[in-house]
Design a protein around this motif. Structure first.
Motif, mmCIF file in Angstrom:
data_model
loop_
_atom_site.group_PDB
_atom_site.id
_atom_site.type_symbol
_atom_site.label_atom_id
_atom_site.label_comp_id
_atom_site.label_asym_id
_atom_site.label_seq_id
_atom_site.Cartn_x
_atom_site.Cartn_y
_atom_site.Cartn_z
ATOM 1 N N GLY A 8 0.810 -1.210 0.000
ATOM 2 C CA GLY A 8 0.000 0.000 0.000
ATOM 3 C C GLY A 8 0.840 1.256 0.000
ATOM 4 O O GLY A 8 1.682 1.449 0.884
ATOM 5 N N ALA A 9 0.623 2.117 -0.994
ATOM 6 C CA ALA A 9 1.385 3.363 -1.108
ATOM 7 C C ALA A 9 0.535 4.571 -0.764
ATOM 8 O O ALA A 9 0.653 5.626 -1.376
ATOM 9 N N ILE A 14 3.757 5.271 2.711
ATOM 10 C CA ILE A 14 4.848 6.167 2.327
ATOM 11 C C ILE A 14 5.578 6.682 3.565
ATOM 12 O O ILE A 14 6.816 6.760 3.593
ATOM 13 N N ALA A 15 4.837 7.024 4.622
ATOM 14 C CA ALA A 15 5.469 7.493 5.853
ATOM 15 C C ALA A 15 6.389 6.430 6.433
ATOM 16 O O ALA A 15 7.491 6.733 6.919
ATOM 17 N N THR A 16 5.954 5.165 6.380
ATOM 18 C CA THR A 16 6.791 4.072 6.871
ATOM 19 C C THR A 16 8.079 3.984 6.067
ATOM 20 O O THR A 16 9.182 3.892 6.624
ATOM 21 N N ALA A 17 7.945 3.998 4.750
ATOM 22 C CA ALA A 17 9.109 3.846 3.869
ATOM 23 C C ALA A 17 10.092 5.002 4.029
ATOM 24 O O ALA A 17 11.314 4.805 4.004
ATOM 25 N N VAL A 18 9.568 6.219 4.190
ATOM 26 C CA VAL A 18 10.435 7.391 4.354
ATOM 27 C C VAL A 18 11.239 7.282 5.643
ATOM 28 O O VAL A 18 12.463 7.503 5.658
ATOM 29 N N GLN A 19 10.564 6.919 6.741
ATOM 30 C CA GLN A 19 11.284 6.811 8.005
ATOM 31 C C GLN A 19 12.308 5.674 7.965
ATOM 32 O O GLN A 19 13.416 5.813 8.501
ATOM 33 N N LEU A 20 11.971 4.575 7.326
ATOM 34 C CA LEU A 20 12.941 3.484 7.162
ATOM 35 C C LEU A 20 14.149 3.964 6.365
ATOM 36 O O LEU A 20 15.306 3.656 6.707
ATOM 37 N N ALA A 21 13.896 4.735 5.300
ATOM 38 C CA ALA A 21 14.998 5.242 4.482
ATOM 39 C C ALA A 21 15.910 6.157 5.291
ATOM 40 O O ALA A 21 17.132 6.160 5.104
ATOM 41 N N ILE A 29 7.724 -1.111 -1.750
ATOM 42 C CA ILE A 29 6.300 -0.820 -1.618
ATOM 43 C C ILE A 29 5.556 -1.443 -2.787
ATOM 44 O O ILE A 29 5.967 -1.300 -3.941
ATOM 45 N N PHE A 30 4.460 -2.120 -2.496
ATOM 46 C CA PHE A 30 3.602 -2.696 -3.529
ATOM 47 C C PHE A 30 2.333 -1.852 -3.632
ATOM 48 O O PHE A 30 1.669 -1.587 -2.632
ATOM 49 N N GLU A 31 2.014 -1.439 -4.850
ATOM 50 C CA GLU A 31 0.830 -0.610 -5.071
ATOM 51 C C GLU A 31 0.184 -1.022 -6.388
ATOM 52 O O GLU A 31 0.854 -1.054 -7.422
ATOM 53 N N ARG A 32 -1.090 -1.325 -6.357
ATOM 54 C CA ARG A 32 -1.758 -1.797 -7.577
ATOM 55 C C ARG A 32 -2.227 -0.658 -8.479
ATOM 56 O O ARG A 32 -2.514 -0.873 -9.653
#
Length: 274
Positions: A8-9, A14-21, A29-32
Motif C-alpha cells: 500500500g502506497a 509512504i510514511a513508513t518507507a520514508v522513516q525506514l529510508a 512498496i507494492f501498489e496496484r
C-alpha cells in the motif's frame, strides 16, 4: 533482498518507507494503482497541524510523490495476490513473482461499503472532470460531506441523503452549510435506475424522487485485511486505516508509519522486542 515489504502506497505506507529510508533500511512498496490512496479524494486535509487552512488531497499526493523522489523509494506497481509466512520470511506473491521479507507492513487502507444498486460511484477521485447538474451523495459521515464539498465546485446542486442525523465533523458540517448549492435530506434510497434516452439516473428515495447525473456512495468503509488474515507474527505490522476502525485520520496514519519504522529499526539495531 530488501528487509521490509510494504503493501500500500497511501500516506501510511509512504510514511513508513520514508522513516525506514532515514535509518538506511531498504523497503519495497507494492501498489496496484497510484500512490496516495484515499487521501486523493479529500476536499481539505487540515488535521496534520501543518495546514491550518487545509490542503487539497491531490496536493497531498504531490507532496508524497516528492518524498518518493527525494528518498528514491522503490515502488512496484503490482497487485499483491497472496501473502504467507514460510521459512521465517514473509512471501508476497504478485504477477511478477514471489518477494521475500523479514518484516511486512500492511497499509492497505479500507474499501467502501456498497449499496445494492448499480450505477453508484464510491470514490470522488474517479469522477470525470466536467460540470454536473444534480449530484446525489448517500451517507452522513465525514466522507459524504467531504465529497459534497468537492462536487459543489463542479455541480449546480448537490444533495446529501442521510438515514439519520449527520455524523460528520462539525467543521465539515459548517463548511457544507455555507455552500448554497448543497442541501441535506433525511431518507433512504429505494431504487436507482437509468432513465431511458438520457444520461441520467432516477433515484427513488423516501425523501422524494430525483433525476441526477451522478450518485456517490459514502455509507462507511471496511478494512482491507484479507491478505493477512490468519497470520499472527511479531514482524507483521498494520498501519493506518486498515487497523484504526472509525478513527481514520491522516495524522494517525503518518504516526503509525513512523512508529512502525522506528520499532523495526530498534529491533534490527538493539534486538528490542517491545
Amino acid at each position: 533482498m530488501a528487509l521490509v515489504g510494504i503493501i500500500g502506497a497511501g500516506i501510511g505506507g509512504i510514511a513508513t518507507a520514508v522513516q525506514l529510508a532515514r535509518y538506511g533500511i531498504e523497503s519495497v512498496i507494492f501498489e496496484r494503482d497510484r500512490i496516495g490512496g484515499l487521501i486523493r479524494n479529500a476536499y481539505s486535509v487540515e488535521n496534520t497541524m501543518f495546514f491550518p487552512d487545509g490542503i487539497k488531497g491531490e496536493k497531498v499526493v504531490e507532496i508524497l510523490e516528492e518524498y518518493v523522489r527525494k528518498y528514491d523509494l522503490k515502488i512496484l506497481y503490482e497487485e499483491v495476490r497472496a501473502v504467507k509466512k514460510a521459512g521465517g520470511l514473509f512471501e508476497v506473491e504478485t504477477a511478477g513473482g514471489v518477494h521475500r521479507f523479514k518484516y511486512l507492513v500492511v497499509a492497505t487502507g479500507t474499501r467502501p461499503r456498497r449499496l445494492p444498486f448499480d450505477g453508484i460511484t464510491y470514490h470522488v477521485a474517479e469522477v470525470p472532470e466536467r460540470h454536473y447538474g444534480r449530484v446525489l451523495i448517500i451517507g452522513g459521515g465525514d466522507v459524504a460531506f467531504d465529497y459534497a464539498l468537492t462536487m459543489s465546485e463542479r455541480s449546480d446542486e448537490v444533495i446529501i441523503l442521510m438515514r439519520s442525523e449527520p455524523k460528520a465533523l462539525p467543521y465539515l458540517q459548517e463548511l457544507v452549510k455555507k455552500r448554497s448549492n448543497i442541501r441535506t435530506l433525511m431518507g433512504q434510497v429505494r431504487e436507482i435506475r437509468p432513465i431511458n434516452g438520457k444520461q441520467k439516473l432516477l433515484a427513488r428515495t423516501s425523501a422524494g424522487n430525483f433525476e441526477v447525473e451522478l450518485v456517490l456512495g459514502a455509507i462507511g468503509r471496511v478494512p482491507n485485511i484479507e491478505l493477512v488474515q490468519g497470520i499472527e507474527d511479531d514482524n507483521l505490522f498494520l498501519v493506518g486505516d486498515v487497523k484504526n476502525g472509525i478513527y481514520r485520520q491522516t495524522a494517525l496514519a503518518i504516526a503509525d508509519g513512523i512508529k512502525t519504522a522506528m520499532v523495526i529499526w530498534r529491533r534490527e539495531r538493539y534486538g528490542d522486542t517491545e
